[in-house]
Design a protein around this motif. Structure first.
Motif: not given
Length: 113
Positions: A56-82
């Motif tokens: 998640e912190s890597v994704l924030v640094r890459k310009g994806y501040p909407e990341i909430e969480s990701c699982t380990e292994g096969v990545r299932y990630c949650s992103f938030n918008y408003v």
């Protein structure tokens, strides 16, 4: 004092319109394309991750501040918008951001820890 009844139909229309927000994404769509379409439609990234470590912190640094969480292994990630006070959570799966595909979305605000 005269009491007036508020038409129930009006309440139904207001609550229905909040849930009937059209989103320009489809299941299986590349996440990067879905994100671009959402932003072009007025959805704004809704930052929720405040940690310092992990994917998640890597994704924030890459310009994806909407990341909430990701699982380990096969990545299932949650992103938030408003948009206009309506929250949208988008689920994407994949190993790298460029290869992620949208698998689900819901009109739900992220929970606070």
């Amino acid at each position: 004092m005269e009491l007036r009844k508020l038409p129930v139909g009006l309440l139904y229309v207001v609550s229905f319109s909040v849930q009937a927000v059209d989103v320009p994404i489809k299941e299986g769509m590349p996440f990067v394309s879905a994100r671009k379409a959402l932003i072009n439609s007025g959805w704004k990234p809704n930052p929720t991750y405040s940690g310092e470590f992990g994917v998640e912190s890597v994704l924030v640094r890459k310009g994806y501040p909407e990341i909430e969480s990701c699982t380990e292994g096969v990545r299932y990630c949650s992103f938030n918008y408003v948009k206009d006070g309506v929250c949208l959570g988008v689920g994407a799966v994949g190993e790298e951001i460029k290869g992620m595909k949208v698998y689900a979305w819901a009109f739900k605000c992220p929970g606070k820890e």
